[in-house]
Design a protein around this motif. Structure first.
Motif, short mmCIF file in Angstrom:
data_model
loop_
_atom_site.label_atom_id
_atom_site.label_comp_id
_atom_site.label_asym_id
_atom_site.label_seq_id
_atom_site.Cartn_x
_atom_site.Cartn_y
_atom_site.Cartn_z
N GLU A 99 25.72 26.82 67.79
CA GLU A 99 26.12 27.10 66.41
C GLU A 99 25.14 26.48 65.41
O GLU A 99 24.78 25.32 65.53
CB GLU A 99 27.52 26.53 66.22
CG GLU A 99 28.10 26.70 64.84
CD GLU A 99 29.47 26.06 64.78
OE1 GLU A 99 30.46 26.81 64.82
OE2 GLU A 99 29.54 24.82 64.71
N ARG A 100 24.72 27.28 64.44
CA ARG A 100 23.79 26.80 63.41
C ARG A 100 24.54 26.44 62.13
O ARG A 100 25.62 26.93 61.87
CB ARG A 100 22.77 27.90 63.08
CG ARG A 100 21.94 28.32 64.22
CD ARG A 100 20.90 29.35 63.80
NE ARG A 100 21.32 30.16 62.67
CZ ARG A 100 21.29 31.49 62.66
NH1 ARG A 100 20.88 32.16 63.69
NH2 ARG A 100 21.67 32.16 61.58
N MET A 101 23.90 25.61 61.35
CA MET A 101 24.51 25.13 60.10
C MET A 101 24.87 26.29 59.16
O MET A 101 25.88 26.23 58.47
CB MET A 101 23.54 24.17 59.41
CG MET A 101 24.14 23.49 58.21
SD MET A 101 25.57 22.46 58.57
CE MET A 101 24.78 21.06 59.33
N ASP A 102 24.04 27.35 59.15
CA ASP A 102 24.33 28.45 58.22
C ASP A 102 25.45 29.37 58.73
O ASP A 102 25.82 30.32 58.06
CB ASP A 102 23.08 29.27 57.92
CG ASP A 102 22.49 29.93 59.15
OD1 ASP A 102 22.73 29.45 60.28
OD2 ASP A 102 21.78 30.94 58.99
N GLU A 103 25.98 29.10 59.93
CA GLU A 103 27.08 29.91 60.46
C GLU A 103 28.45 29.34 60.11
O GLU A 103 29.46 29.95 60.40
CB GLU A 103 26.98 30.00 61.99
CG GLU A 103 25.76 30.77 62.45
CD GLU A 103 25.65 30.79 63.96
OE1 GLU A 103 26.10 29.82 64.61
OE2 GLU A 103 25.12 31.76 64.48
N VAL A 104 28.47 28.16 59.54
CA VAL A 104 29.74 27.53 59.20
C VAL A 104 29.84 27.38 57.68
O VAL A 104 28.83 27.37 56.99
CB VAL A 104 29.89 26.14 59.88
CG1 VAL A 104 29.93 26.29 61.39
CG2 VAL A 104 28.80 25.19 59.47
N ARG A 105 31.01 27.26 57.22
CA ARG A 105 31.21 27.05 55.78
C ARG A 105 31.88 25.70 55.59
O ARG A 105 32.43 25.12 56.51
CB ARG A 105 32.09 28.17 55.18
CG ARG A 105 31.45 29.53 55.27
CD ARG A 105 30.27 29.63 54.33
NE ARG A 105 29.64 30.93 54.43
CZ ARG A 105 28.36 31.09 54.67
NH1 ARG A 105 27.58 30.06 54.89
NH2 ARG A 105 27.82 32.28 54.70
N GLY A 106 31.83 25.20 54.41
CA GLY A 106 32.46 23.92 54.12
C GLY A 106 31.43 22.91 53.63
O GLY A 106 30.29 23.23 53.33
N LEU A 115 15.39 27.06 54.60
CA LEU A 115 16.65 27.80 54.68
C LEU A 115 16.65 28.86 55.78
O LEU A 115 17.69 29.23 56.29
CB LEU A 115 17.01 28.42 53.33
CG LEU A 115 17.33 27.43 52.22
CD1 LEU A 115 17.62 28.16 50.91
CD2 LEU A 115 18.51 26.53 52.59
N PHE A 116 15.48 29.35 56.17
CA PHE A 116 15.41 30.35 57.24
C PHE A 116 15.50 29.71 58.63
O PHE A 116 15.62 30.41 59.64
CB PHE A 116 14.13 31.17 57.14
CG PHE A 116 12.90 30.42 57.60
CD1 PHE A 116 12.46 30.52 58.91
CD2 PHE A 116 12.21 29.59 56.73
CE1 PHE A 116 11.35 29.81 59.34
CE2 PHE A 116 11.10 28.88 57.15
CZ PHE A 116 10.67 29.00 58.46
N ASP A 117 15.43 28.40 58.71
CA ASP A 117 15.42 27.69 59.99
C ASP A 117 16.46 26.57 59.97
O ASP A 117 16.12 25.40 59.97
CB ASP A 117 14.03 27.13 60.24
CG ASP A 117 13.90 26.49 61.61
OD1 ASP A 117 14.66 26.86 62.52
OD2 ASP A 117 13.03 25.62 61.76
N PRO A 118 17.75 26.94 59.99
CA PRO A 118 18.79 25.92 59.86
C PRO A 118 18.94 25.07 61.12
O PRO A 118 18.69 25.56 62.23
CB PRO A 118 20.06 26.74 59.62
CG PRO A 118 19.77 28.06 60.23
CD PRO A 118 18.30 28.29 60.07
#
Length: 85
Positions: free
Chosen positions: A30-37, A52-55
């Motif tokens: 799981e990548r950082m840009d796949e989660v919210r919060g 931002l393209f490489d979280p």
């Protein structure tokens, strides 16, 4: 995030070492840009735009990657042991 077919095959006792020609596709985690919060918002706010393209991976993503690495290692050991038998 569900289990990959690799994980399911390993857990079900399927022997993935029967066929010597295989292609394994393993997603890292799981990548950082796949989660919210809050963690995502902090990462997005503090990251340079070119990053931002490489979280990075989340904590859960690191755990997933470690688990997949262990499964892959176990399968490779099984394959090597079968080959040498």
């Amino acid at each position: 995030p569900g289990l990959s077919s690799f994980s399911l095959a390993s857990q079900s006792g399927l022997d993935l070492t029967l066929n010597p020609k295989q292609l394994w596709l393993i997603r890292h985690g799981e990548r950082m840009d796949e989660v919210r919060g809050k963690p995502y918002q902090q990462w997005k706010h503090n990251s340079p735009k070119e990053r931002l393209f490489d979280p990075p991976l989340t904590v859960n993503g690191f755990k997933q990657a470690l688990q997949r690495g262990k499964l892959l290692s176990a399968q490779l050991r099984k394959f090597k042991n079968k080959k040498n038998s």
